[in-house]
Design a protein around this motif. Sequence first.
Motif, mmCIF file in Angstrom:
data_model
loop_
_atom_site.group_PDB
_atom_site.id
_atom_site.type_symbol
_atom_site.label_atom_id
_atom_site.label_comp_id
_atom_site.label_asym_id
_atom_site.label_seq_id
_atom_site.Cartn_x
_atom_site.Cartn_y
_atom_site.Cartn_z
ATOM 1 N N GLY A 93 84.135 -111.161 54.276
ATOM 2 C CA GLY A 93 83.272 -111.536 53.146
ATOM 3 C C GLY A 93 81.882 -111.951 53.573
ATOM 4 N N SER A 94 81.572 -111.866 54.871
ATOM 5 C CA SER A 94 80.263 -112.335 55.359
ATOM 6 C C SER A 94 79.139 -111.375 54.965
ATOM 7 C CB SER A 94 80.297 -112.463 56.878
ATOM 8 O OG SER A 94 80.626 -111.216 57.439
ATOM 9 N N THR A 95 77.949 -111.944 54.778
ATOM 10 C CA THR A 95 76.740 -111.156 54.513
ATOM 11 C C THR A 95 75.689 -111.599 55.522
ATOM 12 O OG1 THR A 95 77.207 -110.869 52.183
ATOM 13 C CG2 THR A 95 74.899 -110.765 52.794
ATOM 14 N N LEU A 96 75.026 -110.649 56.143
ATOM 15 C CA LEU A 96 74.027 -111.012 57.152
ATOM 16 C C LEU A 96 72.775 -111.576 56.485
ATOM 17 C CD1 LEU A 96 74.052 -108.001 59.653
ATOM 18 C CD2 LEU A 96 75.415 -110.072 59.669
ATOM 19 N N ALA A 97 72.194 -112.587 57.109
ATOM 20 C CA ALA A 97 70.914 -113.132 56.632
ATOM 21 C C ALA A 97 69.846 -112.057 56.837
ATOM 22 C CB ALA A 97 70.576 -114.383 57.418
ATOM 23 N N GLU A 98 68.781 -112.124 56.009
ATOM 24 C CA GLU A 98 67.701 -111.115 56.074
ATOM 25 C C GLU A 98 67.184 -110.930 57.499
ATOM 26 O OE1 GLU A 98 65.740 -109.632 53.320
ATOM 27 O OE2 GLU A 98 67.630 -110.027 52.272
ATOM 28 N N GLU A 99 66.958 -112.068 58.161
ATOM 29 C CA GLU A 99 66.365 -112.020 59.503
ATOM 30 C C GLU A 99 67.310 -111.300 60.482
ATOM 31 O OE1 GLU A 99 64.914 -115.915 60.664
ATOM 32 O OE2 GLU A 99 65.193 -115.246 62.736
ATOM 33 N N LYS A 155 69.515 -109.106 59.654
ATOM 34 C CA LYS A 155 69.528 -107.678 59.320
ATOM 35 C C LYS A 155 68.399 -106.967 60.063
ATOM 36 C CE LYS A 155 71.813 -107.756 54.830
ATOM 37 N NZ LYS A 155 71.739 -107.860 53.399
ATOM 38 N N GLN A 156 67.247 -107.624 60.053
ATOM 39 C CA GLN A 156 66.084 -107.028 60.732
ATOM 40 C C GLN A 156 66.327 -106.877 62.226
ATOM 41 O OE1 GLN A 156 62.417 -109.170 60.247
ATOM 42 N NE2 GLN A 156 62.275 -108.379 58.158
ATOM 43 N N GLN A 157 66.866 -107.942 62.817
ATOM 44 C CA GLN A 157 67.125 -107.907 64.273
ATOM 45 C C GLN A 157 68.129 -106.813 64.616
ATOM 46 O OE1 GLN A 157 68.506 -111.860 64.923
ATOM 47 N NE2 GLN A 157 66.468 -112.762 64.929
ATOM 48 N N LEU A 158 69.124 -106.685 63.767
ATOM 49 C CA LEU A 158 70.156 -105.675 63.995
ATOM 50 C C LEU A 158 69.544 -104.273 63.978
ATOM 51 C CD1 LEU A 158 73.047 -104.587 64.126
ATOM 52 C CD2 LEU A 158 73.307 -105.113 61.725
ATOM 53 N N VAL A 159 68.711 -104.013 62.971
ATOM 54 C CA VAL A 159 68.085 -102.692 62.879
ATOM 55 C C VAL A 159 67.212 -102.451 64.115
ATOM 56 C CG1 VAL A 159 66.392 -101.336 61.605
ATOM 57 C CG2 VAL A 159 68.200 -102.508 60.377
ATOM 58 N N GLU A 160 66.501 -103.484 64.553
ATOM 59 C CA GLU A 160 65.645 -103.319 65.747
ATOM 60 C C GLU A 160 66.476 -102.922 66.966
ATOM 61 O OE1 GLU A 160 63.379 -106.940 66.160
ATOM 62 O OE2 GLU A 160 62.379 -106.523 64.242
ATOM 63 N N PRO A 177 70.506 -103.613 51.579
ATOM 64 C CA PRO A 177 71.227 -102.964 52.678
ATOM 65 C C PRO A 177 70.306 -102.775 53.891
ATOM 66 C CG PRO A 177 70.541 -101.327 51.068
ATOM 67 C CD PRO A 177 70.039 -102.649 50.572
ATOM 68 N N LEU A 178 70.889 -102.440 55.032
ATOM 69 C CA LEU A 178 70.081 -102.157 56.228
ATOM 70 C C LEU A 178 69.263 -100.883 56.010
ATOM 71 C CD1 LEU A 178 72.926 -102.908 58.762
ATOM 72 C CD2 LEU A 178 70.959 -104.346 58.311
ATOM 73 N N LYS A 179 69.715 -100.072 55.062
ATOM 74 C CA LYS A 179 69.012 -98.832 54.719
ATOM 75 C C LYS A 179 67.549 -99.124 54.331
ATOM 76 C CE LYS A 179 69.093 -94.365 53.432
ATOM 77 N NZ LYS A 179 69.301 -93.275 54.388
ATOM 78 N N MET A 180 67.313 -100.349 53.855
ATOM 79 C CA MET A 180 65.949 -100.704 53.465
ATOM 80 C C MET A 180 65.157 -101.103 54.718
ATOM 81 S SD MET A 180 64.913 -103.142 50.405
ATOM 82 C CE MET A 180 63.454 -104.077 50.344
#
Length: 477
Positions: free
Chosen positions: A254-260, A262-267, A294-297
């Motif tokens: 049920g976890s959701t990644l924090a915005e920051e 998400k950004q680090q993950l995409v990087e 989503p990370l798609k953004m």
Amino acid sequence: MTVTRYKQLAQTLRRQIEAQVWLPTEKLPSLRESSRQSGLSLMTVLQAYQLLESQGVIVSRPQSGYYVAACETPREIPQLLHAAEKIDVNDAIFDILKAGQDPDIVPFGSAFPDPTLFPQPGLARALASAVRRMSPHSAIANLPPGNEELRRNIAQRYAQQGIDVTPDEIVITSGAMESLGLSLQVVTQPGDWVAIESPAFYGVLQAIERRKLKAVAIPMDTQHGIDLQALKQAIATYPIKACWLMSNFQNPLGSTLAEEKKQQLVEILQENEVALIEDDVYAELYFNGERPVPLKMSSYRQQILHCSSFSKCLAPGFRVGWVAAGAYASRIQRLQLMSTLSASVPIQLALADFLHQGGYDAHLKRLRRQLELRQTAMRNMIIKSFPVGTTVSQPKGGYFLWVNLGENIDATKIYQLALGQGISVAPGTMFAVDDRYRHCLRLNTSFEWNTRAEKALLTLASLVHSEKSRKKQSSTL
Ligand SMILES: Cc1ncc(COP(=O)(O)O)c(C=O)c1O
């Protein structure tokens, strides 16, 4: 996209060191020798050696060359999956899913949402009208990528969130399961490495087994999601081709990644040219007023295959999903033409019609409210009735709770005892290839909170109490 050559060479050498082709303190082939063997330039080989040196795997000795470090510790990697181990998991999953199909059983173990939560009459009207209006040519017209109006409707929902997805990159599929499977097929070859979550939705484990892939499972935190350091380490160690994960309302945690984050993950993925399969099937089921992005953004969106469906939020039985496949869209279409051909045409038309009529957002609003109320009711009762030491997740969307019963309680045993009393639960062993979540349960909170459900939860709690006392007694004997 391919991994840079020097990284590939570094990964090969690292694997050889782990497999003890090269032993600690042993001299590695010289740069010149390695360049000749691999056909790579001296500079590329030097970069690979320097990368391994920076990771502490090898050391350089002036005037002498490169040596394996005295004590290499590659086994910090969280968990490896092997084909033989996965087969057992699939057998167990199959039995558990079958048990949950019996309508007389309280479905806490089900992955499906309560079917009474959906606008059945409106969907039935849309379907009847779609069948009436279907032209003889519509089967051909709706071949992959799928019905145009439906794809435009889906693209509009991305646009409302500020995500740049065109109808052309969307391929309509038979549920998210097909879009995820096609995505995995398009970014991997059998034998490739994939990074997945631990615990993960069991569909991931099954798809990986079917495709004969190897996987590195990245540990997850119930609240904060994936461990980025572990992901980095996995990418540095294995030639990971793709990553499959859920950034919103992960199943089962049920976890959701924090915005920051998400950004680090995409990087991390972008830097290492790792494609991403993003499973976002629960994103519409948020409780706090705003759809999580989503990370798609992100600027990496062409390499992100964003998979979702209407199965959890509008029409569970319709089996309609999609993938916003970025750079992979035409390859996904070809794969679909070679396998299922297309999603059912009247069903696509009916959904396009339903979305066009309006009313979807009003339905979603009601659905989210109901799910939140039901989650709160069940969660409160778990807190009140389960033994001290039990912990339970508190997702801000979706319809699962992850319950940690405490290290010494065997949730598979609880599952069997509960089934004997007409209650299904999803034991933690369904979500990994080993038994590291043996003491956890996933519970479905979407069903009506009535006397039957309350009674079933209290029965479950008493089974856990009894098991705990039994364990206590046997440890004091
Ligand atoms: C995380 C996750 N992804 C994908 C799916 C499959 O979705 P669909 O029913 O649309 O194929 C499920 C269904 O349980 C799920 O939980």
